[in-house]
Design an enzyme around this catalytic site. Structure first.
Site, PDB file in Angstrom:
ATOM      1  N   SER A  35     -14.995  19.565  14.623  1.00 23.40           N
ATOM      2  CA  SER A  35     -15.258  20.967  14.315  1.00 23.40           C
ATOM      3  C   SER A  35     -16.764  21.219  14.287  1.00 23.40           C
ATOM      4  CB  SER A  35     -14.576  21.360  13.007  1.00 23.40           C
ATOM      5  OG  SER A  35     -14.290  22.740  13.002  1.00 23.40           O
ATOM      6  N   LYS A  61      -5.517  24.744  14.124  1.00 22.04           N
ATOM      7  CA  LYS A  61      -6.512  24.722  13.048  1.00 22.04           C
ATOM      8  C   LYS A  61      -5.780  24.739  11.714  1.00 22.04           C
ATOM      9  CE  LYS A  61     -10.893  24.402  12.215  1.00 22.04           C
ATOM     10  NZ  LYS A  61     -11.655  23.256  12.715  1.00 22.04           N
TER      11      LYS A  61
END
Length: 578
Positions: free
Chosen positions: A377, A180
Site C-alpha cells: 500500500s 482493500k
C-alpha cells in the site's frame, strides 16, 4: 521530594548509559578456532538500535534488546572469510521476524557455506520459522524431548463489528478497491469472498516457497513435506528424525562436544565462541585497512507505518524520510541510493510526500528499492518511482488501494452515555467529519470523491513508475495483496533479491567499483531516545500485564483509531504466520 528522586533516577540512568556506551565501543578480539554463536531470541529490526542500555532491567523496566538485520548480514559475510571463525552455531531461536527477514538471513548462511565452514543448528523447540532457517545447516539437531512444529500456515483476522455494535458505534467506510480489506473487521463478522480469495492466494504462495526451500536444503520431495504437515505426521522428535527433517536427537552437552571436535578444542575445555553483538565490534583478521573510497551509496531506511512528522527508527515520518532522501540527493559524494522499505503503509498524504522525493532523486542519480517483509500500500507507493525494485519471494507487497474511516458514535453518546450535542455552523459542511452523528448522503459523496481521487493519483504514480497503463495497474490493484514471487510476474517488482543485491545493482547503474555504504536517516542518540521512553515503557508494561495475549487486539484497535479522518494507503491487517 519526588522531584529530587526523579532527578536522581535520571542521573543514575545517564551514568549507567555513559558507562555502558563507553564499554560498548571497545573492539573485541576473536580467538582462533572460534564459533559464531547465533541465537535469535529477540526481535530482529532493520538496524541495530543505538541504545547502550539494551537488554538491561532498571526499576522494573526492561529495555528490550534487538538485533539489526544490517549487523546480522554483515557478521555472516565477515565470518565467511575470517580465519578465526570455524563455523556457525544456530542455537535456540524463535525468529520473531517477518518471513523476508528470515529469508535474507537464510540466504546469507547459504552463501557462508561456500567457504566450506560448518553450520550446525540445535533447538529444544523448532518453530516453523526457525526450522526454515535451520534447514540450511549441515546438521540439524534437536533435544530428544523437544517440540517440532510442522503443521502449515494459517492466517486469522479479528473482527470487531459485534463489539462495536454493542457499544453503539457505527463505522462509516469509504474505500476504493475490491480487495482493500483493512476495514472489514469494522463492518463484517467474517472474511468477504474477495478477501478470502486473496489470502488463500498469497498464503499459498508463501507456503509453497517455504516448502520449496526446505525441499532443496533437506533433499525431501515437496509433496512429501506437504503431506507430512497436512497429516500431522510430526508429533514427536522421533518422527522428525525418521522423516529426515532433522539429523539427530541430542542434548546440549552432546552438541557442545561436537562443536569442540569440529574446532579442535579439547573435550575438557570450553567451546570458544563469540556472540553476534560481540562479533559486530570485532575486526576480521583479513579486514581491508585500505583508505575508504570517497564515493558513496546511501541506504535510506524506511521502516514502519507511514505518517506525517518525524517518526523514528520503527515508524516512517514523512518529514524525516523525505529529508533524508533529499539530503543524499543533494550530496555529491553519494552516487546512488538504495531505499530500504519495510512498511505496511499508512497515511496516503505522507506516502505522497516521500514518493515525490524518490521521483526527484531518480532524475539525478540511481535509486533502487529493496523491499523487506512488507512494502505494501503506502509502502509500495513510496517505492514505485524508483529505477528498479528488489523483493524477496516472501515479501508482502501490492495492496494498491485507498480507504477512509469515520465513526458515527451517536448511539454511544445518546443511548449509552446520555450525552447530546447542539451547536451553530456557518456553512452546510462546516462540521463535516463530526463523529456525533451519521454522514449525510452529500457528505459521504464528498469523502468518496476524495478517496477516489487518491486512488486515481496512486494508480497514476504506479503506472508512470512501472511503465504500465493506468488501466493495467487498476486491474492488479484494487487493494489486492501479492507476494514477491507473484509481484514479479505481474510487473510490480523487477527482481527477486536481498538488500545486498540492491546495493550491487545501484553500484552497477552508477558505474561504481569502489564505494562506501552509508546509512540514513541518522539514528537518534541514546539521550534523545530516552526522552519520554520511561513513561511509555511503564504504560506498555501495565497494558501487557493486564491484557496478556489480548494485547495484540488492543494494538489493532489503537491502530484503527489512528486511521480515522485521514485517507489511508495501508495493508489490510497484520500478517502473523504461526
Amino acid at each position: 521530594m519526588l522531584g529530587v528522586l526523579l532527578i536522581g533516577v535520571i542521573l543514575i540512568v545517564l551514568v549507567v548509559g555513559i558507562v555502558v556506551s563507553a564499554s560498548s565501543d571497545k573492539s573485541v578480539d576473536v580467538e582462533p578456532n572460534s564459533v559464531l554463536h547465533m541465537a535469535f531470541t529477540t526481535p530482529i529490526t532493520e538496524r541495530t538500535p543505538n541504545n547502550p542500555l539494551a537488554g538491561l532491567s532498571f526499576l522494573g523496566l526492561n529495555s528490550e534488546k534487538s538485533t539489526g538485520l544490517n549487523d546480522i548480514l554483515a557478521n555472516i559475510k565477515k565470518a565467511k572469510t575470517d580465519s578465526n571463525i570455524k563455523g556457525i552455531f544456530l542455537d535456540e531461536s524463535y525468529m520473531t521476524s517477518g518471513q523476508a527477514t528470515t529469508e535474507e538471513i537464510r540466504n546469507a548462511l547459504i552463501d557462508f557455506k561456500k567457504s566450506h565452514k560448518f553450520v550446525i543448528a540445535y533447538s529444544e523447540v523448532y518453530t516453523q520459522g526457525f526450522y526454515y532457517l535451520a534447514s540450511v545447516a549441515d546438521k540439524v539437531y534437536m533435544n530428544p524431548k523437544g517440540i517440532f512444529e510442522f503443521t502449515g500456515f494459517s492466517q486469522q483476522v479479528t473482527f470487531l463489528k459485534g463489539a462495536l455494535d454493542k457499544l453503539g458505534i457505527e463505522v462509516q467506510i469509504i474505500k476504493v478497491g475490491t480487495y482493500k480489506s483493512a476495514v472489514e473487521p469494522l463492518f463484517l463478522t467474517k472474511m468477504s469472498d474477495p478477501n478470502r480469495l486473496q489470502v488463500t492466494s498469497y498464503l499459498g504462495s508463501l507456503y509453497d516457497h517455504f516448502l520449496t526451500g526446505i525441499s532443496k536444503s533437506r533433499g525431501i520431495n515437496k509433496d512429501s513435506l506437504f503431506n507430512y504437515a497436512n497429516s500431522a505426521r510430526v508429533q514427536f522428535p522421533e518422527d522428525a528424525l525418521k522423516l529426515k527433517l532433522i539429523d539427530g536427537l541430542k542434548y546440549k552437552d552432546e552438541i557442545l562436544d561436537e562443536l569442540k571436535t569440529r574446532t579442535g578444542v579439547s573435550k575438557t575445555a570450553n567451546v570458544v565462541s563469540v556472540d553476534l553483538d560481540e562479533y559486530t565490534k570485532s575486526k576480521a583478521d583479513n579486514a581491508d585497512d585500505d583508505a575508504s573510497s570517497k564515493k558513496q551509496i546511501a541506504i535510506v531506511y524506511a521502516n514502519g507505518e507511514i505518517s506525517g512528522g518525524e517518526g523514528d527508527d520503527n515508524s516512517i515520518g514523512s518529514e524525516r524520510i523525505s529529508k533524508a532522501i533529499r539530503k543524499v540527493r543533494l550530496d555529491n559524494k553519494v552516487k546512488a541510493v538504495v531505499l530500504r522499505v519495510n512498511s505496511p503503509g499508512g497515511s496516503s498524504l505522507a506516502s505522497d510526500v516521500i514518493w515525490r522525493e524518490v521521483a526527484l532523486t531518480k532524475k539525478v542519480k540511481p535509486i533502487i528499492v529493496s523491499m523487506g517483509d512488507y512494502a505494501a500500500s503506502g509502502g509500495y507507493y513510496i517505492s514505485c518511482a524508483a529505477d528498479s525494485i528488489f523483493a524477496e519471494p516472501n515479501t508482502i507487497t501490492g495492496s494498491i488501494g485507498i480507504f477512509a474511516i469515520l465513526p458515527n458514535m451517536q448511539k454511544l453518546f445518546n443511548d449509552k452515555l446520555g450525552v447530546t450535542f447542539d451547536g451553530v455552523k456557518t456553512g452546510k459542511f462546516a462540521d463535516l467529519g463530526d463523529i456525533s452523528r451519521p454522514l449525510s448522503p452529500e457528505e459521504r459523496a464528498i469523502l468518496q470523491n476524495n478517496v477516489n481521487h487518491g486512488y486515481d493519483e496512486f494508480t497514476k504514480a504506479v503506472a508512470a513508475g512501472r511503465g504500465k497503463t493506468q488501466e493495467y495497474i487498476n486491474s492488479i490493484g484494487q487493494g489486492r495483496v501479492w507476494t514477491g514471487s507473484q509481484a514479479i510476474k505481474i510487473g510490480l517488482v523487477d527482481r527477486l533479491g536481498n538488500i545486498n543485491d540492491a546495493i550491487a545493482s545501484a553500484a552497477k547503474k552508477a558505474k561504481l567499483t569502489n564505494y562506501n555504504v552509508v546509512a540514513y536517516p541518522e539514528q537518534k542518540s541514546f539521550l534523545k531516545q530516552l526522552d519520554g521512553d520511561v513513561t511509555n515503557q511503564m504504560k506498555v508494561k501495565m497494558m501487557r500485564s493486564e491484557l496478556g495475549d489480548n494485547y495484540r487486539v488492543y494494538e489493532q484497535l489503537k491502530g484503527l483509531t489512528q486511521m480515522v479522518r485521514t485517507p489511508q494507503a495501508r495493508l489490510p491487517y497484520d500478517i502473523v504466520i504461526k
